[in-house]
Motif scaffolding. Structure first.
Motif, PDB file in Angstrom:
ATOM      1  N   VAL A 281      41.251  79.458 -59.954  1.00 32.10           N
ATOM      2  CA  VAL A 281      40.906  78.719 -58.741  1.00 32.10           C
ATOM      3  C   VAL A 281      41.903  79.089 -57.651  1.00 32.10           C
ATOM      4  CG1 VAL A 281      39.820  76.754 -59.904  1.00 32.10           C
ATOM      5  CG2 VAL A 281      42.283  76.752 -59.521  1.00 32.10           C
ATOM      6  N   ASP A 282      41.453  79.001 -56.390  1.00 28.20           N
ATOM      7  CA  ASP A 282      42.344  79.299 -55.267  1.00 28.20           C
ATOM      8  C   ASP A 282      43.369  78.188 -55.066  1.00 28.20           C
ATOM      9  OD1 ASP A 282      40.998  81.662 -54.786  1.00 28.20           O
ATOM     10  OD2 ASP A 282      39.566  80.710 -53.418  1.00 28.20           O
ATOM     11  N   GLU A 283      42.936  76.933 -55.307  1.00 27.01           N
ATOM     12  CA  GLU A 283      43.829  75.793 -55.146  1.00 27.01           C
ATOM     13  C   GLU A 283      43.479  74.744 -56.195  1.00 27.01           C
ATOM     14  OE1 GLU A 283      45.240  72.527 -51.748  1.00 27.01           O
ATOM     15  OE2 GLU A 283      43.721  74.052 -51.296  1.00 27.01           O
ATOM     16  N   ASN A 284      44.485  74.190 -56.852  1.00 29.13           N
ATOM     17  CA  ASN A 284      44.266  73.175 -57.881  1.00 29.13           C
ATOM     18  C   ASN A 284      43.762  71.875 -57.264  1.00 29.13           C
ATOM     19  OD1 ASN A 284      45.155  74.772 -60.101  1.00 29.13           O
ATOM     20  ND2 ASN A 284      47.280  74.373 -59.503  1.00 29.13           N
ATOM     21  N   GLU A 285      42.960  71.149 -58.034  1.00 27.14           N
ATOM     22  CA  GLU A 285      42.432  69.869 -57.550  1.00 27.14           C
ATOM     23  C   GLU A 285      43.540  68.831 -57.415  1.00 27.14           C
ATOM     24  OE1 GLU A 285      39.415  68.778 -60.315  1.00 27.14           O
ATOM     25  OE2 GLU A 285      38.289  70.633 -60.063  1.00 27.14           O
ATOM     26  N   THR A 286      44.521  68.860 -58.298  1.00 22.88           N
ATOM     27  CA  THR A 286      45.658  67.942 -58.243  1.00 22.88           C
ATOM     28  C   THR A 286      46.945  68.759 -58.285  1.00 22.88           C
ATOM     29  OG1 THR A 286      45.660  67.678 -60.643  1.00 22.88           O
ATOM     30  CG2 THR A 286      44.408  66.071 -59.373  1.00 22.88           C
ATOM     31  N   SER A 287      47.964  68.281 -57.584  1.00 17.89           N
ATOM     32  CA  SER A 287      49.233  69.013 -57.565  1.00 17.89           C
ATOM     33  C   SER A 287      50.042  68.768 -58.825  1.00 17.89           C
ATOM     34  CB  SER A 287      50.044  68.609 -56.335  1.00 17.89           C
ATOM     35  OG  SER A 287      50.202  67.199 -56.278  1.00 17.89           O
ATOM     36  N   PHE A 288      49.963  67.533 -59.368  1.00 15.23           N
ATOM     37  CA  PHE A 288      50.635  67.186 -60.614  1.00 15.23           C
ATOM     38  C   PHE A 288      49.727  66.245 -61.391  1.00 15.23           C
ATOM     39  CE2 PHE A 288      54.113  68.459 -57.926  1.00 15.23           C
ATOM     40  CZ  PHE A 288      54.943  69.159 -58.782  1.00 15.23           C
ATOM     41  N   SER A 289      49.956  66.130 -62.687  1.00 16.68           N
ATOM     42  CA  SER A 289      49.091  65.286 -63.519  1.00 16.68           C
ATOM     43  C   SER A 289      49.899  64.640 -64.632  1.00 16.68           C
ATOM     44  CB  SER A 289      47.959  66.121 -64.125  1.00 16.68           C
ATOM     45  OG  SER A 289      47.164  65.340 -65.006  1.00 16.68           O
TER      46      SER A 289
ATOM     47  N   GLU B 101      57.889  61.925 -54.774  1.00 17.31           N
ATOM     48  CA  GLU B 101      57.851  60.604 -55.410  1.00 17.31           C
ATOM     49  C   GLU B 101      56.955  60.614 -56.637  1.00 17.31           C
ATOM     50  OE1 GLU B 101      59.582  56.856 -55.441  1.00 17.31           O
ATOM     51  OE2 GLU B 101      59.917  58.565 -54.098  1.00 17.31           O
ATOM     52  N   LEU B 102      55.898  61.428 -56.585  1.00 14.24           N
ATOM     53  CA  LEU B 102      54.967  61.499 -57.719  1.00 14.24           C
ATOM     54  C   LEU B 102      55.685  62.017 -58.966  1.00 14.24           C
ATOM     55  CD1 LEU B 102      51.313  62.759 -57.493  1.00 14.24           C
ATOM     56  CD2 LEU B 102      52.734  63.387 -59.432  1.00 14.24           C
ATOM     57  N   ILE B 103      56.478  63.085 -58.816  1.00 10.61           N
ATOM     58  CA  ILE B 103      57.209  63.639 -59.961  1.00 10.61           C
ATOM     59  C   ILE B 103      58.241  62.637 -60.466  1.00 10.61           C
ATOM     60  CG2 ILE B 103      58.737  65.490 -60.708  1.00 10.61           C
ATOM     61  CD1 ILE B 103      57.442  67.264 -58.582  1.00 10.61           C
ATOM     62  N   LYS B 104      58.923  61.988 -59.541  1.00 13.15           N
ATOM     63  CA  LYS B 104      59.938  61.011 -59.931  1.00 13.15           C
ATOM     64  C   LYS B 104      59.313  59.875 -60.740  1.00 13.15           C
ATOM     65  CE  LYS B 104      63.366  57.832 -57.998  1.00 13.15           C
ATOM     66  NZ  LYS B 104      63.985  57.297 -56.758  1.00 13.15           N
ATOM     67  N   ASN B 105      58.182  59.364 -60.292  1.00 10.63           N
ATOM     68  CA  ASN B 105      57.503  58.282 -61.015  1.00 10.63           C
ATOM     69  C   ASN B 105      57.000  58.746 -62.381  1.00 10.63           C
ATOM     70  OD1 ASN B 105      57.917  56.505 -58.900  1.00 10.63           O
ATOM     71  ND2 ASN B 105      55.956  56.949 -57.924  1.00 10.63           N
ATOM     72  N   LEU B 106      56.553  60.012 -62.452  1.00 14.03           N
ATOM     73  CA  LEU B 106      56.113  60.560 -63.727  1.00 14.03           C
ATOM     74  C   LEU B 106      57.275  60.606 -64.721  1.00 14.03           C
ATOM     75  CD1 LEU B 106      54.065  61.970 -65.577  1.00 14.03           C
ATOM     76  CD2 LEU B 106      54.649  64.126 -64.453  1.00 14.03           C
ATOM     77  N   VAL B 107      58.424  61.075 -64.274  1.00 18.74           N
ATOM     78  CA  VAL B 107      59.609  61.134 -65.139  1.00 18.74           C
ATOM     79  C   VAL B 107      60.031  59.725 -65.558  1.00 18.74           C
ATOM     80  CG1 VAL B 107      62.056  61.767 -65.221  1.00 18.74           C
ATOM     81  CG2 VAL B 107      60.397  63.326 -64.191  1.00 18.74           C
ATOM     82  N   ILE B 108      60.014  58.792 -64.605  1.00 20.02           N
ATOM     83  CA  ILE B 108      60.413  57.414 -64.909  1.00 20.02           C
ATOM     84  C   ILE B 108      59.496  56.797 -65.959  1.00 20.02           C
ATOM     85  CG2 ILE B 108      60.528  55.078 -63.939  1.00 20.02           C
ATOM     86  CD1 ILE B 108      61.584  56.301 -61.360  1.00 20.02           C
ATOM     87  N   SER B 109      58.194  57.099 -65.892  1.00 18.30           N
ATOM     88  CA  SER B 109      57.243  56.516 -66.851  1.00 18.30           C
ATOM     89  C   SER B 109      57.590  56.898 -68.281  1.00 18.30           C
ATOM     90  CB  SER B 109      55.816  56.953 -66.508  1.00 18.30           C
ATOM     91  OG  SER B 109      55.627  58.335 -66.761  1.00 18.30           O
ATOM     92  N   TYR B 110      58.317  57.975 -68.468  1.00 16.80           N
ATOM     93  CA  TYR B 110      58.760  58.386 -69.811  1.00 16.80           C
ATOM     94  C   TYR B 110      60.127  57.788 -70.144  1.00 16.80           C
ATOM     95  CZ  TYR B 110      55.054  61.835 -70.634  1.00 16.80           C
ATOM     96  OH  TYR B 110      53.842  62.438 -70.873  1.00 16.80           O
ATOM     97  N   ILE B 111      61.122  57.996 -69.272  1.00 16.64           N
ATOM     98  CA  ILE B 111      62.498  57.645 -69.632  1.00 16.64           C
ATOM     99  C   ILE B 111      62.774  56.148 -69.561  1.00 16.64           C
ATOM    100  CG2 ILE B 111      63.273  59.896 -68.831  1.00 16.64           C
ATOM    101  CD1 ILE B 111      64.496  58.538 -66.391  1.00 16.64           C
ATOM    102  N   GLU B 112      61.885  55.347 -68.964  1.00 13.26           N
ATOM    103  CA  GLU B 112      62.105  53.906 -68.919  1.00 13.26           C
ATOM    104  C   GLU B 112      61.790  53.236 -70.252  1.00 13.26           C
ATOM    105  OE1 GLU B 112      59.546  52.093 -66.068  1.00 13.26           O
ATOM    106  OE2 GLU B 112      57.694  52.749 -67.035  1.00 13.26           O
ATOM    107  N   ARG B 113      61.138  53.949 -71.158  1.00  8.56           N
ATOM    108  CA  ARG B 113      60.805  53.380 -72.462  1.00  8.56           C
ATOM    109  C   ARG B 113      62.046  53.342 -73.349  1.00  8.56           C
ATOM    110  NH1 ARG B 113      55.072  56.507 -73.802  1.00  8.56           N
ATOM    111  NH2 ARG B 113      54.042  56.023 -71.813  1.00  8.56           N
ATOM    112  N   PRO B 114      62.296  52.225 -74.006  1.00  6.66           N
ATOM    113  CA  PRO B 114      63.518  52.091 -74.819  1.00  6.66           C
ATOM    114  C   PRO B 114      63.617  53.105 -75.957  1.00  6.66           C
ATOM    115  CG  PRO B 114      62.516  49.941 -74.419  1.00  6.66           C
ATOM    116  CD  PRO B 114      61.535  50.964 -73.941  1.00  6.66           C
ATOM    117  N   SER B 115      62.477  53.613 -76.448  1.00  5.48           N
ATOM    118  CA  SER B 115      62.504  54.552 -77.571  1.00  5.48           C
ATOM    119  C   SER B 115      62.484  56.007 -77.129  1.00  5.48           C
ATOM    120  CB  SER B 115      61.319  54.280 -78.517  1.00  5.48           C
ATOM    121  OG  SER B 115      61.433  53.015 -79.113  1.00  5.48           O
ATOM    122  N   CYS B 116      62.719  56.245 -75.873  1.00  2.34           N
ATOM    123  CA  CYS B 116      62.724  57.629 -75.356  1.00  2.34           C
ATOM    124  C   CYS B 116      64.152  58.162 -75.326  1.00  2.34           C
ATOM    125  CB  CYS B 116      62.118  57.681 -73.950  1.00  2.34           C
ATOM    126  SG  CYS B 116      62.171  59.326 -73.199  1.00  2.34           S
ATOM    127  N   LEU B 117      64.384  59.266 -76.029  1.00  2.00           N
ATOM    128  CA  LEU B 117      65.667  59.954 -75.973  1.00  2.00           C
ATOM    129  C   LEU B 117      65.628  60.924 -74.795  1.00  2.00           C
ATOM    130  CD1 LEU B 117      68.412  60.477 -77.430  1.00  2.00           C
ATOM    131  CD2 LEU B 117      67.255  62.379 -78.583  1.00  2.00           C
TER     132      LEU B 117
END
Length: 516
Positions: A143-151, A189-205
Motif C-alpha cells: 500500500v502507498d500509505e497505511n490505514e493506521t500509523s500505529f496499532s 501520545e499514541l505510542i506513549k499510551n500504548l507503552v503505558i498500557s503494558y508497563i502499568e500492569r503489576p505483572s509486567c517486567l
C-alpha cells in the motif's frame, strides 16, 4: 495450584511458558494480568538489535514498520528443527475500539530464518491495514500509505530451536519526542499510551533499553519506567551501544552496572550488538557473540569490573536472567491467575444467565404462548392468592375504607322533635356490626368526608311540605323527601367511588408491572 515451586530447571521453565502462551492465545489478558516482559526504549536505543540477538532473527528495518505495532516473541528450546510460526492477534478494530479477540494464522510455519524478515514485514503491514484481508498481504500486496500509523493489535512469533532460551517478550514501539514532516503529532501520545498500557500492569517486567550514546537523563523511556515502577522492583535495565560512549564518560555508565545510581532490584546489564556495517557485511550470530565477548574482555571500564559485576555483561547473561525472572513471576502468579479466572468465569456465566432466550423459530406461536402465560398468571392473581402482598389483599384495605366512607354519608335521622329528643334514647342496633368492623390495616388510612349532623323529625316534615305538589290534603308522599336526601348522599358516594376506582387501577397496574 498454590503448591507450584519456582522452577530452576529448563524443563520446568518451558512448561510454565507454554502455559502462559496458551493463555495469551485465548485473549484472556484482556481481563487477567498475565506475566510478560515488555521491551521499551526511545527510538534508536538499540532495542531492535537487542531483540535480534536474543531471538536470532533479522527484523524489518525499512519504512519503520517494525516500530509501529507490538511484536511478541515466544522462544522455546527444543532438540527439533528450527521453526517459526507467525500469527496476528486482533483485539481492536480500525478505530481502536475493542473487539472479540481473534488469533489469525499468517501463513505456514517457516523453517528458514532467511524468510522470517519478509514474513514479519507483511504481517505488520496487515496489522496496520485492518480493512484489507490479511491474505492479500501474505501474498505480497503493498500500500502507498497505511490505514493506521500505529496499532494495539500485535504480531506473535512462536520460535523453537536448539540455540534458543525459554523466553517470551513483547517488543513495543520506540518512544518518540518529535515527528518528521510526514509524521503525525498525535503519534507521540499514541505510542506513549500504548507503552503505558503494558508497563502499568503489576505483572509486567519492564526491560528498559538505554543507549549509552545519549545523555541518560534525556531518555524518556527511563522516566516512564520510573513513573510506573518507582521502586525498581520489576525493571531490568539494559545499556546498549557501549562502544559509542563519549570519551571520559565511561565511569558514569559503569556505576549503573554496579547499581550505585538508579538502583534496580534486578540490576542493570550491558550488551554489545553488531553495528549496521557488521550486519551489511553478513556477520553471523555466533560471530556477533564472539565479538561481544572480546569487547567486554578488552575494553575498559567493562574489563576492569569485579567478577560479580561481570555477570551483568553480555547478551547471554541477560537472556538467562530474563528467563529465570519470567519463570519465577509466572510461578508466583499462577494461584492468583486461577482465582481471577474463576471470578471472570462466574461473572461471564452471570451475564449469560441474564440474557433473554434466543429468538424462536416460530414467532407467532411464541407470542401466543407468552400471552397465554400472562393471562393465566393475571387470572390467578385476580382470583386471589394466599400471599400477604396478594392483589386482593392490597385492594381489600381500600374497599374497607370505601365502605366506611359511604356509611358515614348516611343521614343521622332522629325520630323525635328536637325539643324532646333528649328524653329518648335509641335502642342499640346490631345488623350493621359485621360491615362496620375495621379491616386489618385499615386504621392506617384516614377517613375523609365524614359528617354526622342530626336530622330531626320536624326537619323532615318541613322538607316534605316544601316538596308537595298536587297531593291530596294531609297526604305527604314519602318519595319526595327521600329523593332529596338520596341525591345529597349519591353526590358524595359518586366522588368516593371514583377515588376507589382510581386507587384499584393503580394497585392493579403496579401488580401487573411487578409480576412481569
Amino acid at each position: 495450584m498454590s503448591d507450584y515451586a519456582i522452577p530452576r530447571m529448563p524443563k520446568g521453565r518451558r512448561t510454565l511458558l507454554d502455559l502462559l502462551n496458551r493463555l495469551r492465545n485465548t485473549g484472556v489478558q484482556k481481563d487477567i494480568d498475565l506475566p510478560m516482559i515488555a521491551v521499551i526504549g526511545n527510538q534508536s536505543a538499540g532495542k531492535s538489535s537487542l531483540i535480534e540477538s536474543i531471538s536470532g532473527l533479522s527484523l524489518p528495518r525499512s519504512a519503520g514498520t517494525c516500530t509501529r505495532c507490538p511484536t511478541e516473541c515466544r522462544l522455546t528450546h527444543t532438540d527439533s528443527q528450527w521453526t517459526c510460526v507467525v500469527r496476528l492477534h486482533l483485539t481492536t478494530d480500525e478505530r481502536g475500539s475493542p473487539i472479540k479477540p481473534r488469533v489469525v494464522p499468517f501463513g505456514e510455519a517457516l523453517t528458514s530464518k532467511a524468510e522470517v524478515e519478509e514474513r514479519i514485514r507483511r504481517a505488520q503491514r496487515a496489522i496496520l491495514n485492518p480493512r484489507t484481508s490479511p491474505e492479500a498481504f501474505l501474498r505480497g500486496a503493498t500500500v502507498d500509505e497505511n490505514e493506521t500509523s500505529f496499532s494495539r493489535n500485535y504480531v506473535s512469533l512462536d520460535i523453537s530451536g536448539r540455540d534458543l532460551a525459554d523466553l517470551s517478550f513483547v517488543d513495543l514501539p520506540g518512544l518518540i519526542a518529535s515527528v518528521g514532516q510526514s509524521g503525525r503529532v498525535h503519534d507521540i501520545e499514541l505510542i506513549k499510551n500504548l507503552v503505558i498500557s503494558y508497563i502499568e500492569r503489576p505483572s509486567c517486567l519492564i526491560l528498559l533499553t538505554v543507549a549509552c550514546e545519549t545523555d541518560f537523563e534525556n531518555q524518556g523511556a527511563h522516566h516512564l519506567a520510573k513513573q510506573y515502577d518507582p521502586e525498581g522492583k520489576r525493571t531490568v535495565g539494559v545499556l546498549t551501544k557501549p562502544d559509542r560512549i563519549p570519551y571520559g564518560e565511561e565511569e558514569s555508565w559503569a556505576r549503573l552496572i554496579r547499581n550505585e545510581v538508579e538502583p534496580l532490584a534486578n540490576n542493570w546489564y550491558c550488551v554489545k550488538q553488531p553495528s549496521s556495517n557488521d550486519i551489511a557485511q553478513g556477520i553471523t550470530w555466533p560471530e556477533a557473540r564472539a565479538a561481544e565477548d572480546s569487547f567486554f574482555a578488552t575494553t575498559p571500564p567493562w574489563c576492569n569490573l569485579e567478577d560479580h559485576f561481570q555477570s551483568f555483561l553480555r547478551t547471554a547473561k541477560l537472556t538467562d536472567r530474563l528467563s529465570n525472572i519470567l519463570a519465577e513471576l509466572i510461578a508466583k502468579r499462577l494461584p492468583e491467575i486461577q482465582d481471577e479466572l474463576y471470578k471472570v468465569l462466574q461473572h461471564a456465566e452471570k451475564d449469560l444467565a441474564e440474557l433473554p432466550p434466543e429468538p424462536p423459530s416460530d414467532p407467532v406461536s411464541e407470542a401466543l404462548r407468552i400471552l397465554s402465560e400472562f393471562l393465566k398468571e393475571l387470572s390467578d392473581r385476580i382470583q386471589g392468592t394466599p400471599e400477604a402482598d396478594g392483589l386482593l389483599q392490597k385492594i381489600r384495605v381500600h374497599t374497607a375504607r370505601f365502605k366506611r366512607e359511604i356509611r358515614a354519608t348516611a343521614p343521622a335521622f332522629i325520630p323525635w322533635v328536637r325539643q324532646e329528643a333528649h328524653q329518648h334514647k335509641l335502642p342499640p342496633t346490631s345488623f350493621l356490626d359485621n360491615e362496620e368492623k375495621p379491616a386489618t390495616g385499615s386504621s392506617l388510612l384516614p377517613v375523609v368526608g365524614v359528617t354526622a349532623n342530626n336530622i330531626y323529625i320536624e326537619e323532615v316534615m318541613e322538607r316534605a311540605e316544601i316538596s308537595r305538589t298536587r297531593e291530596l290534603p294531609d297526604h305527604t308522599p314519602f318519595r319526595c323527601p327521600a329523593e332529596l336526601y338520596y341525591r345529597s348522599m349519591s353526590s358524595s358516594g359518586r366522588r368516593q367511588s371514583m377515588i376507589l376506582f382510581d386507587t384499584v387501577y393503580d394497585v392493579l397496574k403496579k401488580d401487573v408491572e411487578n409480576t412481569g
